[in-house]
Structures are given as C-alpha cells and as structure tokens.
Design an enzyme around this catalytic site. Structure first.
Site, PDB file in Angstrom:
ATOM      1  CG  LEU A  95       5.709  -2.643  -0.269  1.00  0.00           C
ATOM      2  CD1 LEU A  95       7.209  -2.391  -0.309  1.00  0.00           C
ATOM      3  CD2 LEU A  95       5.168  -2.682  -1.657  1.00  0.00           C
ATOM      4  NE  ARG A 119       3.562  -8.463   2.375  1.00  0.00           N
ATOM      5  CZ  ARG A 119       2.961  -7.365   1.937  1.00  0.00           C
ATOM      6  NH1 ARG A 119       3.315  -6.848   0.760  1.00  0.00           N
ATOM      7  NH2 ARG A 119       2.025  -6.771   2.644  1.00  0.00           N
ATOM      8  CG  HIS A 203      -3.784  -5.547   3.182  1.00  0.00           C
ATOM      9  ND1 HIS A 203      -2.864  -6.000   4.106  1.00  0.00           N
ATOM     10  CD2 HIS A 203      -3.090  -4.797   2.297  1.00  0.00           C
ATOM     11  CE1 HIS A 203      -1.663  -5.535   3.795  1.00  0.00           C
ATOM     12  NE2 HIS A 203      -1.773  -4.803   2.696  1.00  0.00           N
ATOM     13  CD  GLN A 252       1.833  -6.186   6.098  1.00  0.00           C
ATOM     14  OE1 GLN A 252       1.912  -7.004   5.203  1.00  0.00           O
ATOM     15  NE2 GLN A 252       2.746  -5.248   6.309  1.00  0.00           N
TER      16      GLN A 252
END
Length: 313
Positions: A95, A119, A203, A252
C-alpha cells in the site's frame, strides 16, 4: 548524498500514530481532514483513539497509514524539505506505493485515500475467511523457497508474497498449501516458519477478484507523472509513465513485493540514504540488513523531523 524516500506498508499501524504531528503542524492536520472528507468517515478518530481492531481492519489500515505518511511529509515540507528537488526515487511497501505516488504528486491525497479504501475492501472480500493463509519464513533463500512453494501447491495456491530481505520472506495462498510449505521450508533448513495473523492471503493469485476491482477503479483515476521515479514493487526498478504505473498497481495486488531487490536497485543506483516517512521503523531496519551501502532514517514524529532536517542539511 543520494536520497530515496520510502513509505511503510500494512503492519506498521499503531493507535495514536500521527497525533503529535497533527497537534504540532497545521499542514499535517489538514492531511487528516482531507482523508476524512474523502472517505466520508472520521478515520482520524480511529487512527488516534482506536480501538485497535478497528484500525487493523484492512480497509482502515491502508488509508490510515497513507494519511500518516503524507502528514509527516507535509510537516517536513513546512520545514523546507522539497521531495522533488531532494530525492532521486520514491518507493513504498505494498500500500506504501500509493503513499509514494501521493508524495510525488502522481495522485492527490483524496484519490489515494479513496483508492486504498477500495483496495482494502476488495482484498478483504476476495477470499472467504479461513480459506487463505500467510506465513513468514526466516532463514531460507528465495530460490529454495520458490521450489518449496511450487511443491506445496498440490492443486492449491502457494507463492512468495513479499521478499522483504534480511532473511525474511512471506508466503501466501490457500491454507492447506501454506501449511505444507511451512513444514517443507523447515525441513529444507529454514530457521523458523511463523503463521501470520492476517485476514486474507495478500499478494497471491487468490487476490485476482481484488485486482479486477482495482483495474476498474484505477481506470478512472487521474494519475500524473511523479516528480521523481517510483521503484515499483513488482519490477524492482523505476518507472515514471502514468499508464505503466496504473498497470503495475493492478499487477501488484496478485504479484510479489520484491522489496529486497528494490533496495538493492536503489543502492546500485547510487542511493546511500533512505528516509522512511510515516509510522514505524520496519523498512529502515530491513534496509540495513539488505545492503550495507544503505543508511536509513525513520521519520514519523516532530522530533524525528528535526533530526532528519539536520541530517539533510
């Protein structure tokens, strides 16, 4: 002296962060007000007063950490710091890339806050509770752990999420696959394998629904060229084109945070001083273990700003 300014990621939050800055600097207080207004929520009250479980929620922690980083930067600017003139690069851990982009003028603070709220919500919603897991693996090299993750998958998902450096790599995926990888990593020589108390497998490929949501949100966001290049998490190299930045921010969400390689890239590029701007000192500690060429200062309180400005001259 060659400088890079870096911004912390999730896990660095603590109740009360940024309060001294808001009390000492009107420029800092305005950042918190701007974030509150952008989100239609008194996030500053949660940041300063808690409770801790509310601040730790991904949807709150992400814009909160950005707010503290930008409040710190604005206080430094009030003392004469000019990021565009002083720094060669910016970078942020996960972030923290949004904080870095707001710091370098690529995103407004309000847009960064709104994007981080989206997000955080999307990452939380991508996987049902209990289906995913993350673990920190200590003392095993990247190549060996990559092979361990591939073997542990067995129809599930297990991949390296964060290569943090300093002998610490975080893995992410489906719960059973991550548990198999933890056992296999220790058998392969890891010093420790520690399950992390996280709410989702960040991730990893399991975050694809969140990546799709961010692609949608970022497609309508205004991104300008940053005043200094961004060392992107997924590339471990510098970019400045707004459309490439947009694409890498989407990538990402499911991709690996290549922090160890990013720090090496900075050192190879001549950077010798890192300024960690915001809450905590995690990134400064990692940097010193990654590359001896790097020194680091953490700045998150009024006293830190005075020390940093003296160091920067």
């Amino acid at each position: 002296m060659s400088l890079a300014v870096i911004f912390p990621g999730q896990g660095s939050q603590i109740v009360g962060m940024g309060r001294e800055l808001a009390d000492a600097y009107p420029e800092s207080r305005r950042v918190f007000e701007e974030v509150d207004e952008a989100l239609g929520q008194k996030l500053s009250d949660i940041i300063w007063n808690g409770p801790d479980d509310a601040l730790t929620l991904t949807a709150n922690a992400q814009p909160a950490l950005m707010a503290v980083s930008l409040a710190t930067l604005r206080a430094m600017e009030a003392q004469g710091f000019d990021l565009g003139a002083s720094a060669q690069f910016v970078a942020g851990h996960s972030l923290g890339e949004y904080s870095a982009l707001a710091a370098a003028g690529s995103l407004t603070i309000a847009d960064a806050a709104r994007l981080l709220r989206i997000r955080g919500d999307a990452m939380q919603a991508a996987v049902a509770p209990g289906e995913g897991a993350m673990a920190a693996i200590l003392g095993l090299d990247h190549e060996t752990l990559q092979a361990v993750c591939a073997e542990a998958g067995q129809g599930g998902v297990c991949q390296i999420a964060n290569d943090n450096g300093g002998g610490q790599i975080v893995i992410s995926g489906t719960k059973a696959a991550v548990e198999r990888a933890m056992e296999a990593a220790q058998a392969a020589g890891a010093k420790r394998a520690i399950a992390l108390a996280v709410s989702a497998p960040f991730h990893s490929m399991l975050m694809q629904p969140a990546a799709d949501r961010m692609a949608e949100a970022l497609s309508t966001a205004t991104l300008s060229a940053p005043s200094v290049p961004l060392v992107a998490n997924v590339l471990a190299s510098a970019i400045a084109d707004p459309e490439e930045i947009r694409a890498r921010l989407v990538e990402q969400v499911t991709g690996q945070v290549r922090w160890r390689e990013s720090m090496t890239y900075l050192a190879d590029g001549g950077v010798d001083l890192l300024l960690e701007v915001g809450s905590g000192k995690v990134l400064a500690g990692l940097a010193k273990r990654i590359d001896a060429r790097l020194s680091a200062l953490s700045v998150g309180k009024p006293a830190d700003i005075e020390a940093a400005m003296a160091r920067l001259g």
